[in-house]
Design an enzyme around this catalytic site. Sequence first.
Site, PDB file in Angstrom:
ATOM      1  N   GLU A 150      -6.940   7.565  10.819  1.00 31.02           N
ATOM      2  CA  GLU A 150      -7.670   8.550  10.006  1.00 31.02           C
ATOM      3  C   GLU A 150      -9.065   8.068   9.618  1.00 31.02           C
ATOM      4  OE1 GLU A 150      -5.761   6.340   8.861  1.00 31.02           O
ATOM      5  OE2 GLU A 150      -5.874   6.050   6.694  1.00 31.02           O
ATOM      6  N   HIS A 160      -5.550   2.209  11.031  1.00 29.27           N
ATOM      7  CA  HIS A 160      -5.842   3.504  10.399  1.00 29.27           C
ATOM      8  C   HIS A 160      -6.546   4.498  11.315  1.00 29.27           C
ATOM      9  CE1 HIS A 160      -4.941   2.472   6.140  1.00 29.27           C
ATOM     10  NE2 HIS A 160      -5.092   1.243   6.611  1.00 29.27           N
ATOM     11  N   CYS A 201      -0.169   2.554   7.673  1.00 28.22           N
ATOM     12  CA  CYS A 201      -0.327   1.392   6.793  1.00 28.22           C
ATOM     13  C   CYS A 201       0.740   1.397   5.696  1.00 28.22           C
ATOM     14  CB  CYS A 201      -1.749   1.355   6.240  1.00 28.22           C
ATOM     15  SG  CYS A 201      -2.176  -0.238   5.503  1.00 28.22           S
TER      16      CYS A 201
END
Lengths: 224, 81
Positions: free
Chosen positions: A196, A194, A84
Amino acid sequence: MKFGVLRFPGSCDELDALAAARRVGDAELLWHGERDLRGADAIVVPGGFSYGDYLRAGAIARFSPVMESVIEFAGEGGLVLGICNGFQVLCEAHLLPGALLGNANRRFTFRQLALEVVNADTAFTRACATGEVLSVPAKHSWGRYYAEPQTLEAMEEGGQVLMRYAPAQNFNGSLRDIAGVCNEAGNVFGLMPHPEHAVDELTGSTDGLKIFQSMRLAMEGARV
Amino acid sequence: MARAHGGGVRARVLIRPKSGISDPQGTAVERALPALGFSGVANVHVGRLVELDVEDAAQLEPMCEKLLANPLVEDYEIIVD
């Protein structure tokens, strides 16, 4: 294997990136004002709003002391993952081609997305299969990937487009539905969604772990 | 050429999205104006203005190339007062 996760003033996803990295190896935060990468084997440039996104997203973070070291590290073949805002920083640093522009829908948009793995033969995707679809969230205002036509052509031919938004998922207007690209050498990867945030069943998907697992596999392969 | 305090010049840098690259912000403003009764408006683009005092005006162009603009997607215009 140790991941170094950068932290800028305005980062907000560095702790999730740290937690995700710790599921596959050791990980440590690296402050933006330090040049020392503390022996990290791979670097994660996390999401957020580094330096308040002033001027342009990533424009100022790119000149931070830690980024000087990351640019050198990438030049020596070190693995660098930008997520990002991290992707925006890597583009501003010219470690990746192109730029990320304001979303075509003109809104900050947050949704769980289907992402297609276009090339699974890389250090960042080898735990996936080509054509596999990952469920990962995206949340951004500036995610419209742009590069010049000849650059896009060269990237497609060189296998540098690693992930695309699945059909009807491209809310930001990225050219050719591009969600993630790597550099020519294949050691720097930027991704708008994302991974994560998709590492635990609690939040609906563990598909994001595959990116971190891929990096670990690549590092272990390098050591053998 | 006006002297800025501390010597040097006062400069303005206008930064615009490059033509041919879609500009959703400009489009949104263009669509909002008729709703307020302003008709006959076309080709609206939204960019940024950076004002600064510089001792050496020759530094303005490298500043734009390196930081103030992203030359891949933006054009810039330097105006020295």
